[in-house]
Motif scaffolding. Sequence first.
Motif, short mmCIF file in Angstrom:
data_model
loop_
_atom_site.label_atom_id
_atom_site.label_comp_id
_atom_site.label_asym_id
_atom_site.label_seq_id
_atom_site.Cartn_x
_atom_site.Cartn_y
_atom_site.Cartn_z
N ALA A 66 0.83 -1.21 0.00
CA ALA A 66 0.00 0.00 0.00
C ALA A 66 0.86 1.26 0.00
CB ALA A 66 -0.93 -0.01 1.22
N VAL A 67 1.93 1.25 0.77
CA VAL A 67 2.82 2.42 0.81
C VAL A 67 3.48 2.63 -0.54
CG1 VAL A 67 4.96 3.29 1.81
CG2 VAL A 67 3.20 2.34 3.29
N SER A 68 3.96 1.56 -1.16
CA SER A 68 4.63 1.72 -2.46
C SER A 68 3.64 2.16 -3.54
CB SER A 68 5.32 0.43 -2.87
OG SER A 68 4.37 -0.61 -2.99
N PHE A 69 2.41 1.64 -3.49
CA PHE A 69 1.39 2.05 -4.45
C PHE A 69 1.05 3.53 -4.27
CE2 PHE A 69 -3.07 2.11 -6.03
CZ PHE A 69 -2.79 1.75 -7.33
N GLY A 70 0.95 3.98 -3.04
CA GLY A 70 0.70 5.40 -2.76
C GLY A 70 1.82 6.29 -3.26
N LEU A 71 3.06 5.82 -3.09
CA LEU A 71 4.21 6.61 -3.58
C LEU A 71 4.21 6.71 -5.10
CD1 LEU A 71 7.06 5.39 -1.22
CD2 LEU A 71 5.98 7.64 -1.26
N VAL A 72 3.81 5.66 -5.78
CA VAL A 72 3.74 5.70 -7.25
C VAL A 72 2.67 6.69 -7.69
CG1 VAL A 72 3.08 4.36 -9.28
CG2 VAL A 72 4.66 3.40 -7.63
N ILE A 73 1.51 6.66 -7.05
CA ILE A 73 0.44 7.61 -7.39
C ILE A 73 0.90 9.04 -7.12
CG2 ILE A 73 -1.85 8.42 -6.69
CD1 ILE A 73 -2.62 5.50 -6.33
N PHE A 74 1.58 9.26 -6.00
CA PHE A 74 2.08 10.59 -5.68
C PHE A 74 3.10 11.06 -6.72
CE2 PHE A 74 5.37 13.19 -3.64
CZ PHE A 74 4.61 14.30 -3.30
N ALA A 75 3.99 10.17 -7.16
CA ALA A 75 5.01 10.55 -8.15
C ALA A 75 4.36 10.92 -9.48
CB ALA A 75 5.99 9.40 -8.34
N VAL A 76 3.37 10.17 -9.92
CA VAL A 76 2.70 10.48 -11.18
C VAL A 76 1.96 11.81 -11.08
CG1 VAL A 76 0.84 9.73 -12.74
CG2 VAL A 76 2.53 8.10 -11.93
N ALA A 77 1.28 12.04 -9.96
CA ALA A 77 0.56 13.30 -9.78
C ALA A 77 1.53 14.48 -9.76
CB ALA A 77 -0.24 13.26 -8.48
N ALA A 78 2.68 14.31 -9.11
CA ALA A 78 3.67 15.39 -9.07
C ALA A 78 4.22 15.69 -10.47
CB ALA A 78 4.81 15.02 -8.12
N LEU A 79 4.47 14.67 -11.25
CA LEU A 79 4.96 14.89 -12.62
C LEU A 79 3.93 15.59 -13.48
CD1 LEU A 79 6.86 11.56 -13.32
CD2 LEU A 79 7.85 13.82 -13.04
N LEU A 80 2.65 15.17 -13.36
CA LEU A 80 1.61 15.84 -14.14
C LEU A 80 1.44 17.29 -13.72
CD1 LEU A 80 -1.07 13.02 -14.27
CD2 LEU A 80 0.35 13.85 -16.14
N TRP A 81 1.49 17.55 -12.43
CA TRP A 81 1.37 18.91 -11.92
C TRP A 81 2.53 19.77 -12.41
CZ3 TRP A 81 4.21 21.42 -7.82
CH2 TRP A 81 3.68 22.67 -7.48
N GLN A 82 3.75 19.23 -12.36
CA GLN A 82 4.93 19.98 -12.82
C GLN A 82 4.82 20.26 -14.32
OE1 GLN A 82 8.55 17.80 -12.47
NE2 GLN A 82 9.84 19.52 -13.05
N ARG A 83 4.36 19.28 -15.09
CA ARG A 83 4.25 19.47 -16.53
C ARG A 83 3.20 20.52 -16.88
NH1 ARG A 83 3.43 14.73 -20.99
NH2 ARG A 83 4.74 15.71 -22.52
N SER A 84 2.09 20.51 -16.15
CA SER A 84 1.05 21.49 -16.44
C SER A 84 1.52 22.91 -16.09
CB SER A 84 -0.23 21.16 -15.70
OG SER A 84 -0.05 21.35 -14.30
N ARG A 85 2.30 23.05 -15.03
CA ARG A 85 2.83 24.37 -14.68
C ARG A 85 3.81 24.86 -15.73
NH1 ARG A 85 5.26 25.25 -9.13
NH2 ARG A 85 5.27 27.33 -10.00
N GLU A 86 4.68 23.97 -16.21
CA GLU A 86 5.64 24.36 -17.24
C GLU A 86 4.92 24.76 -18.53
OE1 GLU A 86 8.24 21.07 -17.70
OE2 GLU A 86 9.38 21.51 -15.88
N LYS A 87 3.89 24.00 -18.87
CA LYS A 87 3.16 24.28 -20.10
C LYS A 87 2.43 25.62 -20.01
CE LYS A 87 0.02 22.10 -23.34
NZ LYS A 87 -0.82 20.96 -23.61
N SER A 88 1.84 25.91 -18.85
CA SER A 88 1.11 27.17 -18.72
C SER A 88 2.07 28.36 -18.68
CB SER A 88 0.24 27.15 -17.47
OG SER A 88 1.05 27.12 -16.30
N GLN A 89 3.26 28.19 -18.17
CA GLN A 89 4.21 29.29 -18.14
C GLN A 89 4.84 29.52 -19.50
OE1 GLN A 89 6.95 28.23 -15.06
NE2 GLN A 89 5.53 28.75 -13.41
N LYS A 90 4.99 28.46 -20.29
CA LYS A 90 5.65 28.58 -21.59
C LYS A 90 4.74 29.23 -22.63
CE LYS A 90 8.21 25.22 -23.07
NZ LYS A 90 8.63 23.92 -23.62
#
Length: 86
Positions: free
Chosen positions: A24-48
């Motif tokens: 459960a902990v590893s699955f939660g960490l994977v979900i958190f990592a994917v969400a962080a990457l999507l959030w970072q990508r959306s911020r970069e796209k909106s700034q560019k």
Amino acid sequence: MDIMAIYQNWAAGLTAEDHVTLLAVSFGLVIFAVAALLWQRSREKSQKNPVRMPQKSEMAYVVPGERHVVAREKGDAFLRRLDRMA
């Protein structure tokens, strides 16, 4: 030193509840990592690329018959048949 042997020795002492907790902990960490990457990508796209409305000179306009002229230049099979029939 074999890393898998060390892991197997360590995992042998765990109970089924411990395994489920680790899963459960590893699955939660994977979900958190994917969400962080999507959030970072959306911020970069909106700034560019700031969103703006195109100007009237930039908007596409349609000239009657233009599609047929371009298709004839490219060699559209349907228009070639029409030309042969005429």
